[in-house]
Design an enzyme around this catalytic site. Sequence first.
Site, PDB file in Angstrom:
ATOM      1  N   GLU A 164       0.856  -1.209   0.000  1.00  0.00           N
ATOM      2  CA  GLU A 164       0.000   0.000   0.000  1.00  0.00           C
ATOM      3  C   GLU A 164       0.885   1.250   0.000  1.00  0.00           C
ATOM      4  OE1 GLU A 164      -3.817   1.209  -0.348  1.00  0.00           O
ATOM      5  OE2 GLU A 164      -3.590  -0.796   0.493  1.00  0.00           O
ATOM      6  N   ASP A 176      -6.169  -1.830   8.714  1.00  0.00           N
ATOM      7  CA  ASP A 176      -7.030  -2.373   7.663  1.00  0.00           C
ATOM      8  C   ASP A 176      -6.617  -3.801   7.320  1.00  0.00           C
ATOM      9  OD1 ASP A 176      -7.882   0.203   7.737  1.00  0.00           O
ATOM     10  OD2 ASP A 176      -7.153   0.756   5.760  1.00  0.00           O
TER      11      ASP A 176
HETATM   12  C1  GLA Z   1      -6.927   4.376   6.633  1.00  0.00           C
HETATM   13  C2  GLA Z   1      -5.596   3.678   6.862  1.00  0.00           C
HETATM   14  C3  GLA Z   1      -5.540   3.020   8.241  1.00  0.00           C
HETATM   15  C4  GLA Z   1      -5.941   3.986   9.335  1.00  0.00           C
HETATM   16  C5  GLA Z   1      -7.239   4.712   8.980  1.00  0.00           C
HETATM   17  C6  GLA Z   1      -7.582   5.804   9.959  1.00  0.00           C
HETATM   18  O1  GLA Z   1      -7.959   3.436   6.565  1.00  0.00           O
HETATM   19  O2  GLA Z   1      -5.365   2.705   5.865  1.00  0.00           O
HETATM   20  O3  GLA Z   1      -4.249   2.495   8.460  1.00  0.00           O
HETATM   21  O4  GLA Z   1      -4.915   4.888   9.608  1.00  0.00           O
HETATM   22  O5  GLA Z   1      -7.180   5.304   7.676  1.00  0.00           O
HETATM   23  O6  GLA Z   1      -7.836   5.265  11.213  1.00  0.00           O
END
Ligand code: GLA
Length: 391
Positions: A164, A176
Amino acid sequence: MSTPSPAWLAAARTQFVTHFGAAPTRFAFAPGRVNLIGEHVDYHQGFVLPAAISQGIRALARPRPDTLVTLRSATFNATHTFDLAAPFAATSGWARRAEGIIRTVLADAPSPRGLDLFADADLPVGGGLSSSAASMAALGALAADLNDLPLAPTPFALTLQAAEHRFAGVNCGLMDQLAVLQGRANHALLIDCRDLSLRPVPIPPTWALVVLDSAIRHDLATSEYNRRQQECAAVLALLRARRPAVQSLRDATDADLDAVAPTADPVGLRRCRHVLAENRRVHEAVAALAAQDAPTVGRLFAASHVSLRDDYQVSCPELDALAEAAWQAPGCIGARMTGGGFGGSTVNLVQASEVRPFLTFVAREYKLQTGRDARVLVTRASDGLTRGEVP
Ligand code: GLA
């Protein structure tokens, strides 16, 4: 999401055979996720409480005798082909992320085999529900499976996160990926983003999980996301100079922040105040869920949203309108923006018996306030990545 539904499998298999002229041998389903609470704290080594949801990315594959990879995306109505033995082909977007994760997973295979892949989604793309992490998880898992490579959840999550960063340019935390891989039906996951330990937390059975997609997408989401990290890093440097035991914001106290306040940038300081308070709210929310204490959950969700709106400044008027409408709606237990922000979705816990009046009320208010229609996903906390042979 746990096993492929027979209806989806039949339809997807037909599309696969039409496209590739042969049947698929393996499937992978990777769910999206909502975060109940603990927003913008994972990359500060804090605590988060996400749940995998029943919507996600579904993919089928078969091995090839050569080193070609062909990916047919029903979501984007497009095909991307590349050769594992040739240089990187994709330049941007979904194709770059897909090619990136497949090449990364196969980097250590002595003689990587190519594959034919078909993927679709019942998850909104860019809706703050981790469609990106989920698609990389499904495609990466199939590439590994068809090359007989083992996949352990935490190393795979780290591989997905690195992909990512590299192929999407988002310096995301690990929430995530861990939620998509490790989700548990009917549970949220309390994740300690320092040691990556994980504890399933039951969601009360009479509380429904409703996601409302604002249908707003902002291009600045990535640049602002990365900027928040820089703003916090500047304050962290001051905190560490004063007290070296503060390795990340997770270790800082309000007294630490007060001590550096005279020299810190006031905007950075507000960002950090959000992080400290949000970490505390996660622990309070875990206790409130265990006690099925709806008023406390509601208060914590609202405080989280307000802090993200005013101090971390990652909300937008449409997300605010959705959350505010939900706070007034019948049956609402708690509502707040979820995920990275700047558009995307809210997460709502709703008394299961009142989902219908809740939705009617919020849809009407959102339309009145913004002129827009929210997309509704009535979902449930689900298992993480599942994969196997096509039955
Ligand atoms: C995105 C990022 C996560 C996290 C959220 C906010 O989804 O991928 O890693 O930081 O934002 O909580």
